[in-house]
Design an enzyme around this catalytic site. Structure first.
Site, PDB file in Angstrom:
ATOM      1  N   GLU A  39       0.763  -1.164  -0.089  1.00 37.55           N
ATOM      2  CA  GLU A  39       0.003   0.004   0.024  1.00 37.55           C
ATOM      3  C   GLU A  39       0.956   1.221  -0.009  1.00 37.55           C
ATOM      4  O   GLU A  39       1.749   1.403   0.788  1.00 37.55           O
ATOM      5  CB  GLU A  39      -0.815  -0.117   1.333  1.00 37.55           C
ATOM      6  CG  GLU A  39      -1.656   1.189   1.431  1.00 37.55           C
ATOM      7  CD  GLU A  39      -2.740   1.295   2.712  1.00 37.55           C
ATOM      8  OE1 GLU A  39      -3.444   2.178   2.669  1.00 37.55           O
ATOM      9  OE2 GLU A  39      -2.021   0.480   3.497  1.00 37.55           O
ATOM     10  N   LYS A  81      -9.463   2.379  -3.192  1.00 37.43           N
ATOM     11  CA  LYS A  81      -9.918   2.047  -1.919  1.00 37.43           C
ATOM     12  C   LYS A  81     -11.476   2.641  -1.534  1.00 37.43           C
ATOM     13  O   LYS A  81     -11.578   3.672  -1.503  1.00 37.43           O
ATOM     14  CB  LYS A  81      -9.018   2.423  -1.000  1.00 37.43           C
ATOM     15  CG  LYS A  81      -9.308   1.819   0.599  1.00 37.43           C
ATOM     16  CD  LYS A  81      -8.346   2.293   1.537  1.00 37.43           C
ATOM     17  CE  LYS A  81      -8.627   1.505   3.027  1.00 37.43           C
ATOM     18  NZ  LYS A  81      -7.729   1.788   4.046  1.00 37.43           N
ATOM     19  N   CYS A 113      -5.448  -2.392   2.835  1.00 39.24           N
ATOM     20  CA  CYS A 113      -5.410  -2.210   4.132  1.00 39.24           C
ATOM     21  C   CYS A 113      -6.457  -2.863   4.861  1.00 39.24           C
ATOM     22  O   CYS A 113      -6.990  -4.238   4.540  1.00 39.24           O
ATOM     23  CB  CYS A 113      -5.318  -0.784   4.564  1.00 39.24           C
ATOM     24  SG  CYS A 113      -4.819  -0.709   6.379  1.00 39.24           S
TER      25      CYS A 113
END
Length: 528
Positions: free
Chosen positions: A286, A349, A402
């Site tokens: 990430e 995301k 994440c």
């Protein structure tokens, strides 16, 4: 046992609160990295006995009579979440000069809020309470309902759901592929709480039989599934996962960005490990690219030169849209870069971290001087949708960034949507604490649930390849800098669809509620 249970039932005031708090804190030892699941057979019987005595005065109103049960569940939850989530404060110490003031709000405030879910669970259970095995079913239903709500209310945060305590190793993970997390949460609490029947002896034989049958079925199903021959892989993918172990104090330092980028490129370009082919896919963590591609037009051509024919890089980046400082929007994204140095796909995301990647109610809280705490030098916007990225060989991978991977319903993968799960993360915020291990365990369970491989790249551990049955094929430990090369067979080994798992879990929860209701009504009729 009856004498000890009686003493716990009669506790009141601060003594009751202290025992509930300690019972909740003890239960965390069943979670990663400790995996001592046997403590569940202590913590949950203690909670049952505490709730046995959590009754209000007959003259009190309906809500006041439920207050002792709520308080007991709340203190249990506060102990559980404080002991299980204290490590979140580590992220605030990365830039301590700016954010150390928020440490008590994060370390104590989050558990204070999450404890309300377990207070709610205790109230639901107490409404269906009886003096026999019915109260065990009631407690399991209450916790299953609370954990389900915790998955989506207030953006959701199902971290360390109680069901994970029953899945410390692959042998004991396989049941979740049929029950889903809703069912595992319910069954875990039910089994852990059954020893509470030792005190009153009522339904003791039934409870012992159910405990033996459920534990044997759980372990036996795992043994059969792990021993069963695997489906022949339709194809395979040679993968390299890079873990750069970048110091977060340097992450956004302009003076060291070239060094960080060079480290990433060097680990990606090295010769394959002995016995491995040249990787078709290289996976970076990430936000691993330490700058915006719009600021460094030379970066993409450099990546294209590093990649060989047919290779692809999937990297976590910060993606900018807009073109001017005042109008730009930033996304926490993964991008796919081909051997020509061109971005051929991108996924943003969707489920952002409140206060970490964006500030909820920004206009209101901004008036009080509050700002996002840890994610980086910009506020992120949420992506609109998630879609699979097509990898070399036509393999479809569904990316999750994440903590998106902790949401069981969000990570619903089947043969029609994708053939493997990709999780990129940056757990370096939390150092060598229980946090990264807990995060990895939840990602590991997603592979088992969906019956597909998991590729996980973390900045500072735990990077790993996990097979469809939850076994770790290869991994890099926390604080390790390097890369692993793995050939990943691609096959879908799901037993049921994600929709059927959801139905199965809800059915288990419903049956426990029905059993609790029947036994509660029967006790009331006998009393009258």
């Amino acid at each position: 046992m009856e004498r000890q249970a009686g003493r716990i039932i009669l506790l009141w005031g601060w003594r009751r609160a202290l025992v509930a708090f300690l019972a909740g804190a003890l239960a965390v030892l069943a979670q990663a990295p400790y995996d001592f699941f046997a403590v569940g057979f202590v913590s949950f019987p203690l909670l049952v006995w505490l709730l046995d005595g959590a009754t209000g005065e007959a003259s009190d109103g309906f809500l006041r009579r439920l207050l002792p049960a709520f308080a007991t569940g709340w203190w249990f939850g506060f102990g559980y979440f404080l002991a299980g989530l204290w490590w979140v404060g580590s992220a605030l110490l990365v830039e301590a000069d700016s954010f150390a003031w928020a440490l008590p709000f994060a370390v104590v405030g989050i558990p204070l809020a999450l404890a309300f879910f377990y207070g709610f669970a205790a109230v639901v259970a107490r409404l269906l309470w009886s003096n026999d095995i019915g109260r065990i079913a009631a407690l399991a239903f209450g916790f299953a309902l609370a954990e389900w709500l915790r998955g989506f209310l207030f953006t959701g945060f199902p971290w360390n759901a109680v069901g994970y305590a029953a899945m410390p190793v692959p042998l004991l993970m396989q049941s979740v592929s049929v029950t889903g997390m809703v069912g595992m949460n319910a069954l875990a609490v039910f089994v852990f709480a059954l020893p509470a029947l030792l005190a009153a002896r009522q339904h003791l034989r039934l409870g012992a039989a159910l405990l033996v049958v459920l534990v044997a079925a759980h372990a036996g199903f795992g043994y059969i599934r792990l021993a069963a021959p695997e489906k022949a892989a339709a194809h395979s993918l040679d993968v390299r996962i890079v873990q750069p172990a970048v110091d977060l104090t340097e992450k956004w330092d302009a003076s060291v960005r070239d060094r960080i980028f060079a480290t990433m490129m060097g680990l990606s370009a090295k010769a394959p490990e002995p016995g491995h082919n040249r990787p078709q896919l290289i996976l970076w963590p990430e936000t691993s690219v330490p700058f915006l591609f719009t600021e460094r037009p030379d970066a993409l051509p450099a990546i294209g030169e590093m990649l060989g024919d047919g290779q692809m890089l999937v990297a976590g980046v910060v993606r900018e849209e807009g073109g001017s400082a005042a109008r730009s929007r930033y996304y926490n994204s993964v991008v796919a870069i081909d051997d020509r140095g061109e971005i051929v796909d991108a996924v943003d995301k969707v489920h952002l971290v409140p206060f970490g990647e964006y500030l909820p109610f920004a206009d209101l809280l901004g008036r009080f001087g509050l700002e996002q705490l840890v994610a980086g030098p910009m506020t992120f916007a949420a992506g609109n949708e998630r879609h699979p990225i097509t990898l070399p060989g036509g393999i479809r991978a569904l990316p999750f960034i994440c903590y998106e991977v902790i949401f069981s319903d969000l990570v619903a993968v089947d043969a029609t949507s994708a053939e493997l799960i990709v999780n990129v993360t940056n757990d370096a915020w939390f150092g060598d604490t229980p946090g990264p291990y807990q995060h990895f365990r939840q990602a590991q369970i997603r592979a088992v649930e969906n019956g597909v491989p998991l590729l996980r790249a973390a900045n500072n551990g735990i990077s790993a390849v996990v097979d469809p049955r939850g076994r770790i094929v290869d991994a890099l430990a926390i604080d390790a800098r390097g890369a692993i090369d793995v050939r990943v067979p691609i096959s879908n080994q799901a037993i049921v669809s994600s929709g059927q798992r959801r139905i199965n879990g809800m059915l288990i929860m419903f049956l426990l509620a029905v059993a609790a209701c029947i036994l509660n009504v029967r006790q009331r009729l006998r009393a009258n």
